[in-house]
Design a protein around this motif. Structure first.
Motif, PDB file in Angstrom:
ATOM      1  N   PRO A 169       0.801  -1.232   0.000  1.00 16.55           N
ATOM      2  CA  PRO A 169       0.000   0.000   0.000  1.00 16.55           C
ATOM      3  C   PRO A 169       0.838   1.289   0.000  1.00 16.55           C
ATOM      4  N   GLU A 170       1.962   1.284   0.724  1.00 14.97           N
ATOM      5  CA  GLU A 170       2.688   2.550   0.827  1.00 14.97           C
ATOM      6  C   GLU A 170       3.392   2.935  -0.469  1.00 14.97           C
ATOM      7  N   MET A 171       3.414   2.015  -1.442  1.00 17.65           N
ATOM      8  CA  MET A 171       4.096   2.320  -2.698  1.00 17.65           C
ATOM      9  C   MET A 171       3.142   2.694  -3.827  1.00 17.65           C
ATOM     10  N   VAL A 172       1.849   2.580  -3.539  1.00 14.04           N
ATOM     11  CA  VAL A 172       0.867   2.856  -4.581  1.00 14.04           C
ATOM     12  C   VAL A 172       0.958   4.315  -5.025  1.00 14.04           C
ATOM     13  N   GLY A 173       1.114   5.192  -4.041  1.00 14.43           N
ATOM     14  CA  GLY A 173       1.101   6.625  -4.322  1.00 14.43           C
ATOM     15  C   GLY A 173       2.157   7.063  -5.317  1.00 14.43           C
ATOM     16  N   GLU A 174       3.390   6.574  -5.125  1.00 10.00           N
ATOM     17  CA  GLU A 174       4.488   7.022  -5.977  1.00 10.00           C
ATOM     18  C   GLU A 174       4.263   6.651  -7.443  1.00 10.00           C
ATOM     19  N   VAL A 175       3.648   5.476  -7.663  1.00 16.55           N
ATOM     20  CA  VAL A 175       3.382   5.042  -9.037  1.00 16.55           C
ATOM     21  C   VAL A 175       2.240   5.868  -9.636  1.00 16.55           C
ATOM     22  N   LEU A 176       1.203   6.084  -8.834  1.00 14.46           N
ATOM     23  CA  LEU A 176       0.069   6.865  -9.338  1.00 14.46           C
ATOM     24  C   LEU A 176       0.482   8.296  -9.669  1.00 14.46           C
ATOM     25  N   GLN A 177       1.406   8.829  -8.866  1.00 17.66           N
ATOM     26  CA  GLN A 177       1.891  10.192  -9.145  1.00 17.66           C
ATOM     27  C   GLN A 177       2.498  10.273 -10.539  1.00 17.66           C
ATOM     28  N   VAL A 178       3.289   9.255 -10.883  1.00 15.64           N
ATOM     29  CA  VAL A 178       3.936   9.235 -12.196  1.00 15.64           C
ATOM     30  C   VAL A 178       2.889   9.176 -13.306  1.00 15.64           C
ATOM     31  N   ILE A 179       1.880   8.319 -13.111  1.00 16.64           N
ATOM     32  CA  ILE A 179       0.836   8.196 -14.136  1.00 16.64           C
ATOM     33  C   ILE A 179       0.055   9.502 -14.244  1.00 16.64           C
ATOM     34  N   LYS A 180      -0.195  10.099 -13.101  1.00 12.57           N
ATOM     35  CA  LYS A 180      -0.917  11.377 -13.071  1.00 12.57           C
ATOM     36  C   LYS A 180      -0.165  12.445 -13.868  1.00 12.57           C
ATOM     37  N   ALA A 181       1.159  12.451 -13.721  1.00  7.81           N
ATOM     38  CA  ALA A 181       1.969  13.435 -14.448  1.00  7.81           C
ATOM     39  C   ALA A 181       1.854  13.217 -15.954  1.00  7.81           C
ATOM     40  N   LEU A 182       1.780  11.955 -16.380  1.00  5.95           N
ATOM     41  CA  LEU A 182       1.615  11.661 -17.807  1.00  5.95           C
ATOM     42  C   LEU A 182       0.274  12.202 -18.296  1.00  5.95           C
ATOM     43  N   ALA A 183      -0.751  12.020 -17.466  1.00  5.01           N
ATOM     44  CA  ALA A 183      -2.081  12.509 -17.835  1.00  5.01           C
ATOM     45  C   ALA A 183      -2.054  14.023 -17.999  1.00  5.01           C
ATOM     46  N   ARG A 184      -1.360  14.698 -17.082  1.00  7.45           N
ATOM     47  CA  ARG A 184      -1.262  16.163 -17.168  1.00  7.45           C
ATOM     48  C   ARG A 184      -0.574  16.608 -18.451  1.00  7.45           C
ATOM     49  N   ASP A 185       0.399  15.776 -18.920  1.00 10.61           N
ATOM     50  CA  ASP A 185       1.116  16.120 -20.150  1.00 10.61           C
ATOM     51  C   ASP A 185       0.284  15.876 -21.406  1.00 10.61           C
ATOM     52  N   GLY A 186      -0.928  15.369 -21.223  1.00  7.66           N
ATOM     53  CA  GLY A 186      -1.810  15.218 -22.378  1.00  7.66           C
ATOM     54  C   GLY A 186      -1.668  13.907 -23.114  1.00  7.66           C
ATOM     55  N   MET A 187      -1.039  12.911 -22.497  1.00 13.87           N
ATOM     56  CA  MET A 187      -0.881  11.629 -23.159  1.00 13.87           C
ATOM     57  C   MET A 187      -2.196  10.850 -23.110  1.00 13.87           C
ATOM     58  N   THR A 188      -2.430  10.014 -24.127  1.00 14.55           N
ATOM     59  CA  THR A 188      -3.603   9.143 -24.111  1.00 14.55           C
ATOM     60  C   THR A 188      -3.311   7.950 -23.208  1.00 14.55           C
ATOM     61  N   LEU A 189      -4.153   7.750 -22.205  1.00 15.65           N
ATOM     62  CA  LEU A 189      -3.912   6.670 -21.251  1.00 15.65           C
ATOM     63  C   LEU A 189      -5.166   5.815 -21.093  1.00 15.65           C
ATOM     64  N   VAL A 190      -4.958   4.509 -21.059  1.00 15.37           N
ATOM     65  CA  VAL A 190      -6.029   3.597 -20.660  1.00 15.37           C
ATOM     66  C   VAL A 190      -5.511   2.848 -19.449  1.00 15.37           C
ATOM     67  N   VAL A 191      -6.200   2.990 -18.325  1.00 20.05           N
ATOM     68  CA  VAL A 191      -5.702   2.441 -17.068  1.00 20.05           C
ATOM     69  C   VAL A 191      -6.744   1.502 -16.472  1.00 20.05           C
ATOM     70  N   VAL A 192      -6.359   0.236 -16.330  1.00 19.37           N
ATOM     71  CA  VAL A 192      -7.193  -0.690 -15.582  1.00 19.37           C
ATOM     72  C   VAL A 192      -6.759  -0.595 -14.127  1.00 19.37           C
ATOM     73  N   THR A 193      -7.657  -0.206 -13.259  1.00 21.47           N
ATOM     74  CA  THR A 193      -7.244  -0.043 -11.855  1.00 21.47           C
ATOM     75  C   THR A 193      -8.422  -0.148 -10.912  1.00 21.47           C
ATOM     76  N   HIS A 194      -8.107  -0.473  -9.684  1.00 20.71           N
ATOM     77  CA  HIS A 194      -9.110  -0.452  -8.617  1.00 20.71           C
ATOM     78  C   HIS A 194      -8.962   0.796  -7.762  1.00 20.71           C
ATOM     79  N   GLU A 195      -8.009   1.663  -8.129  1.00 21.81           N
ATOM     80  CA  GLU A 195      -7.772   2.863  -7.324  1.00 21.81           C
ATOM     81  C   GLU A 195      -8.820   3.910  -7.659  1.00 21.81           C
ATOM     82  N   MET A 196      -9.887   3.911  -6.876  1.00 21.99           N
ATOM     83  CA  MET A 196     -11.010   4.770  -7.229  1.00 21.99           C
ATOM     84  C   MET A 196     -10.705   6.249  -6.995  1.00 21.99           C
TER      85      MET A 196
END
Lengths: 246, 237
Positions: A169-196
């Motif tokens: 659990p304590e490592m989920v945040g760091e990975v999501l932050q990276v994905i979030k940054a990609l989203a901010r950069d305007g990349m097309t993302l398809v994410v299968v996740t349970h992280e609501m």
């Protein structure tokens, strides 16, 4: 950018994807959720042909990816894929994981690939681990290297198959932050996740799947506040209070 | 005749055969046969192993058939085939050394192929998927991602097969190849009174070769596992 037309897939008798009709626009961030076995991983694995489909068609950038003339290797070069189990190449360092494909497939020189890989590792906060191997990295770090490895091919589209499900659990945040940054950069993302929480914050659209059907497609606000389909309502209440039996 | 007298008289014959007056034989020939056998069987076994799991049926089926036929046959039979059948096929009489070498290479390659196949299939599926999803071709994924890891996992089994190869060279005796077992038998015929000592010496010779190779492999394994970068052998979801 991605169009599904009446896509069907079976695993033997099991109908894994049923008449999928979806369009994902360029720059869109789509979160796919649903209970285990609902077909969500299968769905994104059909996008880069890790899973074949049995009827219908999938177009990416206007091209039918399942025609005979479509080169599967060329297709995959343009689609970053991040796995639940990271799948770093354990015999290579983090840096070498990120330079392998660009050198072999994009014709970059060793020096160019090295420089680009260092920049990407910097971007995921792991420049200081460039020479570490997978067994010397935590799960979260491995997944961030895996994201950098995928980004090294400069794909316009990234697919994430439960990228945080195998993490402590304590490592989920760091990975999501990276994905979030990609989203901010305007990349097309398809994410299968349970992280609501992630879906709520980052997604432009949420797809809810069950038994191979896409049962609901909505903005995160609409999906979380007023889910329409009974299965979606049940799913949301289950993941909110997982220990309460009904 | 005492043991030492015998060693004095036949020691060089044991080691080199009739060389330099005649053809090379004895322990030197055994070593030459074993090393040539290993060097040739490994790449062939690798290719057959890749063929066994090839996605192309036209390659997979014949390779699988070959591997099963050879594995279902005693080495002695393969040697007879190479000795009697091969010349009638090619019309050229192969010399004893090459006959034995061909039999050894074909026989061991079939076993190595199964080791290679198992080693590759034991890797988590995710490794190939990750390599392929970057856009690497099947062969690139094999060469750059799968084999470097799989070969490390295979090392103990490979060495096992190599040790077998050393011992299998003794079957060259049957076609009159002057390898070390054949020479030892000849020495025994000439000396007559020291069979126990002669065959103990022969046994010890094989043991030293095989044990030495095992130790070398063990050392190599440890050195590689210090840099243990191979994926854990567990199923991935």
């Amino acid at each position: 950018m991605i169009q599904f037309n009446k896509v069907n897939k079976w695993f033997d008798k099991y109908h894994a994807l049923v008449d999928i009709d979806e369009t994902i626009a360029k720059g869109e961030v789509v979160v796919v959720c649903g209970p285990s076995g609902s077909g969500k991983s299968t769905l994104i694995r059909t996008i880069n042909r890790l899973e074949p489909i049995h009827s219908g068609s999938i177009h990416i950038g206007g091209q039918d990816i399942y025609t005979d003339t479509a080169s599967v290797n060329a297709l995959r070069q343009g689609i970053g894929f991040v796995f639940q189990q990271f799948n770093l190449f354990p015999h290579l360092s983090a840096l070498q994981n990120c330079t392998l494909a660009p050198v072999r497939l994009l014709g970059l020189s060793k020096a160019e690939a090295h420089e680009q890989a260092m920049a990407l590792l910097e971007r995921v906060g792991l420049a200081h681990k460039a020479h570490a191997h997978a067994n010397e990295l935590s799960g979260g770090q491995q997944q961030r290297v895996a994201i950098a490895r995928a980004l090294a091919m400069k794909p316009p589209l990234m697919l994430f198959d439960e990228p945080t499900s195998a993490l402590d659990p304590e490592m989920v945040g760091e990975v999501l932050q990276v994905i979030k940054a990609l989203a901010r950069d305007g990349m097309t993302l398809v994410v299968v996740t349970h992280e609501m929480g992630f879906a709520r914050e980052v997604a432009d659209r949420v797809l809810f799947m069950d038994h191979g059907y896409v049962l609901e497609r909505a903005t995160p606000q609409a999906f979380f506040n007023t889910p329409q389909h009974p299965r979606a309502q049940q799913f949301l209440s289950d993941i909110r209070s997982p220990f309460v039996s009904s | 005749m005492t043991y030492l007298e015998m060693v004095d008289k036949f020691g060089l014959y044991f080691l080199l055969g009739l060389y330099p007056k005649g053809p090379l034989g004895g322990l030197a020939l055994t070593l030459a046969l074993a090393s040539a056998g290993l060097l040739l069987a490994l790449p062939l076994g690798l290719l057959l192993g890749l063929g066994r799991i090839s996605p192309w049926r036209a390659l997979r089926w014949p390779v699988t058939a070959l591997v099963f036929v050879v594995r279902g046959t005693p080495l002695l039979m393969v040697i007879f085939w190479a000795y009697f059948f091969l010349p009638s096929l090619t019309g050229v009489r192969t010399d004893r050394f090459n006959t034995m070498l061909i039999a050894l290479v074909v026989f061991d390659a079939a076993y190595l192929a199964e080791i290679v196949r198992a080693g590759i299939q034991a890797l988590p599926k995710g490794q190939v998927e990750a390599a392929r999803s970057l856009g690497l071709s099947y062969l690139q994924a094999m060469r750059l991602v799968v084999l470097p890891q799989a070969l490390r996992h295979m090392l103990p089994s490979l060495v096992n097969q190599f040790v077998s190869t050393i011992k299998e060279t003794s079957l060259g005796y049957i076609i009159g190849l002057a390898e070390v077992s054949f020479i030892a038998t000849q020495i025994n015929t000439l000396v007559f009174v020291l069979p126990t000592q002669i065959y103990l010496t022969l046994g010890l010779t094989y043991f030293i070769l095989c044990f030495g190779l095992s130790r070398l492999a063990f050392w190599l394994e440890r050195r590689l596992s210090v840099r243990a970068f191979t994926a854990p052998l567990e199923a991935t979801a």
